[in-house]
Design a protein around this motif. Structure first.
Motif, PDB file in Angstrom:
ATOM      1  N   UNK A 174      12.119  -9.361 -58.934  1.00  0.00           N
ATOM      2  CA  UNK A 174      11.531  -8.676 -57.774  1.00  0.00           C
ATOM      3  C   UNK A 174      12.577  -8.583 -56.673  1.00  0.00           C
ATOM      4  N   UNK A 175      12.772  -7.385 -56.184  1.00  0.00           N
ATOM      5  CA  UNK A 175      13.703  -7.165 -55.080  1.00  0.00           C
ATOM      6  C   UNK A 175      12.910  -6.779 -53.846  1.00  0.00           C
ATOM      7  N   UNK A 176      13.443  -7.107 -52.711  1.00  0.00           N
ATOM      8  CA  UNK A 176      12.938  -6.502 -51.486  1.00  0.00           C
ATOM      9  C   UNK A 176      12.157  -7.400 -50.585  1.00  0.00           C
ATOM     10  N   UNK A 177      11.974  -6.894 -49.389  1.00  0.00           N
ATOM     11  CA  UNK A 177      11.299  -7.639 -48.338  1.00  0.00           C
ATOM     12  C   UNK A 177       9.799  -7.431 -48.345  1.00  0.00           C
ATOM     13  N   UNK A 178       9.349  -6.293 -48.902  1.00  0.00           N
ATOM     14  CA  UNK A 178       7.915  -6.054 -48.873  1.00  0.00           C
ATOM     15  C   UNK A 178       7.396  -5.991 -50.309  1.00  0.00           C
ATOM     16  N   UNK A 179       6.119  -6.185 -50.452  1.00  0.00           N
ATOM     17  CA  UNK A 179       5.534  -6.061 -51.780  1.00  0.00           C
ATOM     18  C   UNK A 179       4.197  -5.379 -51.646  1.00  0.00           C
ATOM     19  N   UNK A 183       6.836  -0.280 -52.865  1.00  0.00           N
ATOM     20  CA  UNK A 183       7.914  -1.117 -52.329  1.00  0.00           C
ATOM     21  C   UNK A 183       9.219  -0.442 -52.746  1.00  0.00           C
ATOM     22  N   UNK A 186      12.101  -2.261 -54.504  1.00  0.00           N
ATOM     23  CA  UNK A 186      11.805  -3.070 -55.691  1.00  0.00           C
ATOM     24  C   UNK A 186      11.978  -2.184 -56.925  1.00  0.00           C
ATOM     25  N   UNK A 272      16.973 -10.708 -41.551  1.00  0.00           N
ATOM     26  CA  UNK A 272      17.235 -10.740 -42.998  1.00  0.00           C
ATOM     27  C   UNK A 272      17.646  -9.359 -43.458  1.00  0.00           C
ATOM     28  N   UNK A 338       6.863  -9.996 -38.080  1.00  0.00           N
ATOM     29  CA  UNK A 338       8.221  -9.551 -38.385  1.00  0.00           C
ATOM     30  C   UNK A 338       8.143  -8.069 -38.714  1.00  0.00           C
ATOM     31  N   UNK A 340       9.548  -4.989 -40.984  1.00  0.00           N
ATOM     32  CA  UNK A 340      10.216  -4.842 -42.272  1.00  0.00           C
ATOM     33  C   UNK A 340      10.614  -3.393 -42.527  1.00  0.00           C
ATOM     34  N   UNK A 370       4.697  -6.974 -40.397  1.00  0.00           N
ATOM     35  CA  UNK A 370       4.161  -7.870 -41.431  1.00  0.00           C
ATOM     36  C   UNK A 370       3.927  -9.227 -40.794  1.00  0.00           C
ATOM     37  N   UNK A 372       3.213 -12.888 -42.199  1.00  0.00           N
ATOM     38  CA  UNK A 372       3.016 -13.787 -43.336  1.00  0.00           C
ATOM     39  C   UNK A 372       2.531 -15.115 -42.782  1.00  0.00           C
ATOM     40  N   UNK A 379      -2.230 -12.861 -44.808  1.00  0.00           N
ATOM     41  CA  UNK A 379      -0.985 -12.151 -45.035  1.00  0.00           C
ATOM     42  C   UNK A 379      -1.311 -10.691 -44.780  1.00  0.00           C
TER      43      UNK A 379
END
Lengths: 506, 282
Positions: A174-179, A183, A186, A272, A338, A340, A370, A372, A379
């Motif tokens: 899994x890549x990335x900051x959001x899901x 995304x 990703x 990030x 945050x 994103x 976002x 979290x 979330x």
């Protein structure tokens, strides 16, 4: 006499307090008592194996978008495509702190049966497979297979050193900051759009890969080699709707491998980033339409007009090479929020958009807030974005007979449907994607989650949607029940399902 | 000259009398709370934590098992002091594999990360609502850490006796009130009364009152361990706490087992990173 009494009283006081002091000290747990035992235990734990998993009862009711009419196989518009059970076994092992093994194998029994005689469509071992459909569904009930299936979801080995980790085997990356449903960054692994589960993560397909990560100064450099391309798993309905006659996949050769690299990390405590690049195949296929036929002459008095008349239509799906740079940003905004950003550019070989039947490159981004806030048991992510088609070519006017006839040759068809399938009917598409999760009750026993994505054209006329809400209730340790709904209509395919899954995890 | 002598004498007597004045309840409460806050700590701790959540009928509803490592960086410096924690969920099975990392700074916001195996990502956890429950237990997030000494005002209420493991101990009763309305709202707590054992300064009992000053919860020390830290100071370390919710009748036990400290804990200081959320460190 008085001083004697005072001395005795003082001694008594000291004695009493001393007693109290030693008493509470004596009531302390003694870690030393178990030390020897613990030492022995630690020695035993140098190599460990554990078996976990779950047993689950499944029930799915869905609306069948193929419908009953003209369909000898399905008798009703509503059906129960998944009634049965799943057993997942997860074997995990650790050898000291330098090696780790994980394998998840799933056995599923579906009393409703599944049409599996085109399994090779999706099987990674198949390189070139043909399965023919006609515009009327031509499968019958005898094709429904009820035998239990066994699927290896993941099997990999990790090797660790202080700053390097190496994972090899079938794995989920899994890549990335959001899901969520969307995304953009990703991009490494494909999705299984046939999944009928409340657990969104089961839509991910593990790929066979070698994954090397370097960790240094709060940064991570990841290098990935995927020797065997695994495409997205398409729903039968989607393939059927489009009258697909074949799906061809890249052959298993070194030159057909996929390669990816990503640098990510933290800059301070508030920022990030992630910069990735994938040289691989588009997980969703392109379409090649072949119309073998002949020219027939039509005479209008003295004038003869040769008109190409196709005898048969072949719709082949195939996979194109793509170059996909990705970008992720995460910026902390105070203690709770945050911001994103997740973006990609998907460059195909038809960069200038000159060939109608090859997807044009796209640039996609999503950005938004976002939270979290795990400790608030919530979330929340809400992102808005666009997908732009580079060198956008508008679809031709299908209602113009001259234009229609002039484009009817062996390699071209009116491309409105194709562009719709690609999601490139407009120069850009608006996207709104969200993800919300909230826990309630003692022990976080009740969990509500909704993931959604909405898509619309620049004029906001036509909306596509994918919405997955579900409730999960935990009865006690490891026993839970999930009830959810899938409401989706995207690129001409729709899915409406009610899904119930009751699970015992061990 | 004579006048100066008389003046100095008066000043001396006045100062001496001031010094001899008994402490006020607020001063004594603040002093005791400060002593409690300054208790020595371990630099490194490794333990298995059992969070046992009981329903109002007294039956165990959920048991969560975590393995935890803690490292206190710059423990002798009140300015750069930072507590680092990494935890890994061992049970229940549906939580197994999740992991959690946090840095608790003395003078800046905490930094937290969570690895959720479902989404295969380490996510930065923003926000920490102190008044919400800790993993669904009767403890709140705010109650799991040391309260910020400067956010509360203290008062010594007198002495009382508290029973601990069948023995009665003399305790100081210290009242803590939030200094501002926002601190009260943030913590969901309008008053705390601690029963601090006189010799060890261990809190044997802690009563919690809500914003309307109604008693809602009662925490009791169940067990502790004691050992010297790397500075040779004796540390009293709580290893068992029980929280009763008087409103709902539910109860949560927090129990530490396999507690190892300092060199025995054998904790590397470089494991408190995102990398180790998905890698075995224990």
């Amino acid at each position: 006499m008085r001083s004697k009494s005072l001395a005795i009283f003082t001694c008594m006081m000291l004695f009493c307090t001393g007693v109290a002091y030693s008493q509470i000290d004596n009531l302390a747990d003694k870690p030393e008592a178990g030390k020897q035992k613990e030492k022995g235990k630690d020695k035993d734990k140098d190599v460990t194996f554990s078996l976990h998993g779950f047993a689950q009862a499944n029930f799915v009711a869905s609306r069948n978008s193929i419908g009953a009419s003209g369909n000898r196989w399905r008798t009703s518009r509503y059906e129960f495509p998944r009634i049965g059970g799943t057993l997942r076994l997860e074997l995990e092992g650790n050898a000291y702190d330098v090696a780790h093994f994980f394998s998840a194998v799933e056995m599923e029994y579906n009393a409703a049966g599944e049409k599996k005689n085109f399994l090779k469509f999706y099987n990674p071992n198949a390189f070139l497979q043909y399965t023919y459909f006609t515009y009327n569904a031509d499968f019958d009930r005898s094709e429904l297979i009820k035998n239990p299936s066994i699927t290896v979801r993941e099997t990999y080995v990790d090797l660790y050193s202080k700053h390097v980790t190496f994972r090899v085997g079938q794995q989920i990356i899994a890549w990335g900051e959001i899901e969520g449903v969307e995304a953009p960054s990703d991009v490494v692994i494909p999705w299984d759009f046939t999944t009928k589960s409340n657990y969104f993560e089961y839509s991910r397909i593990g790929v066979t890969a070698a994954n090397l990560s370097f960790h240094f100064a709060k940064q991570q450099l990841q290098l990935i080699w995927i020797p065997l391309f695994q495409p997205t798993k398409l729903p039968l309905e989607s393939v059927y709707h489009r009258g697909v006659t074949s799906i061809s996949r890249p052959e298993f050769e070194v030159r057909n491998g996929e390669y990816a690299a990503r640098l990510s990390g933290n800059l301070g405590n508030s920022f990030r980033y992630g910069l990735g690049f994938l040289y691989g195949y588009d997980d969703l296929p392109d379409t090649r339409v072949l119309l073998p036929g002949s020219y027939q002459n039509y005479s209008f008095g003295d004038f003869t007009l040769p008109v190409y008349t196709p005898a048969v239509v072949f719709t082949e799906l195939y996979y194109n090479r793509v170059y996909v740079p990705t970008l992720d940003l995460g910026i902390a905004m105070g203690d709770v929020l945050s911001w994103k950003v997740s973006a990609n550019a998907n460059f195909t070989e038809d960069f200038w958009g000159k060939r109608d039947l090859i997807k044009n490159p796209t640039v996609t981004y999503l950005t938004g807030p976002e939270s979290t806030n795990m400790f608030a048991k919530i979330y929340l992510g809400l992102y808005v974005g666009q997908q732009w088609v580079i060198n956008y070519t508008p679809p031709t006017n299908d209602s113009n007979p001259i234009e229609l006839v002039s484009r009817l040759d062996r390699f071209k068809l009116p491309n409105k449907q194709t562009l719709k399938g690609y999601g490139q009917l407009n120069p850009y598409t608006w996207m709104l994607s969200g993800n919300m999760q909230r826990s309630f009750l003692q022990g976080d026993a009740l969990d509500f989650q909704v993931r959604f994505a909405l898509y619309t054209d620049p004029k906001l006329w036509r909306w596509d949607y994918v919405v997955y809400p579900y409730f999960l209730y935990k009865f006690t340790n490891g026993v839970s029940s999930a009830l959810g709904v899938v409401i989706a209509n995207r690129r001409g395919d729709d899915r409406y399902m009610i899904i119930s899954e009751t699970r015992y995890s061990f | 000259m004579g006048f100066l002598k008389i003046f100095l004498s008066i000043l001396f007597v006045f100062t001496a009398s001031l010094a001899a004045l008994p402490e006020t309840a607020v001063e004594m409460g603040t002093r005791l709370a400060k002593m409690n806050d300054d208790r020595p700590v371990f630099e490194r701790v490794k333990a298995r934590i059992n969070l046992i959540i009981n329903n109002s009928s007294g039956e165990v509803r959920f048991t969560k098992v975590l393995i935890m490592a803690a490292y206190t960086e710059n423990m002798n410096s009140p300015v750069n002091y930072c507590e680092r924690y990494i935890t890994y969920f061992m049970a229940p099975a549906d939580d197994q594999g999740n992991a959690y990392l946090s840095y608790h700074y003395k003078n800046q916001s905490d930094v937290k990360w969570a690895y959720l195996k479902g989404i295969r990502r380490a996510k930065k956890v923003t926000g920490a609502d102190k008044k919400l429950s800790f993993f669904g237990s009767d403890f709140t997030n705010g109650e799991m850490g040391k309260p910020n000494f400067l956010e509360w005002k203290y008062k010594y209420l007198g002495d009382d006796k508290v029973t601990f493991r069948g023995n009665v101990f003399d305790c100081y009763m210290i009242e803590s009130l939030p200094k501002t309305q926002s601190i009260m709202n943030e913590n969901g707590c309008g008053r705390r009364v601690s029963y601090v054992e006189k010799k060890t300064l261990l809190t044997l009992r802690l009563d919690y009152y809500d914003e309307n000053l109604t008693k809602i919860k009662e925490m009791r020390l169940v067990s502790f361990t004691t050992k010297n830290n790397i500075n040779g100071q004796k540390v009293y370390y709580e290893t068992g706490l029980e929280m009763r919710n008087l409103k709902t009748g539910t109860r949560t036990e927090l129990r530490f087992s396999d507690v190892k400290v300092e060199s025995e804990a054998n904790i590397r200081t470089d494991i408190f990173t995102e990398q180790y959320l998905i890698q075995k460190w224990w």
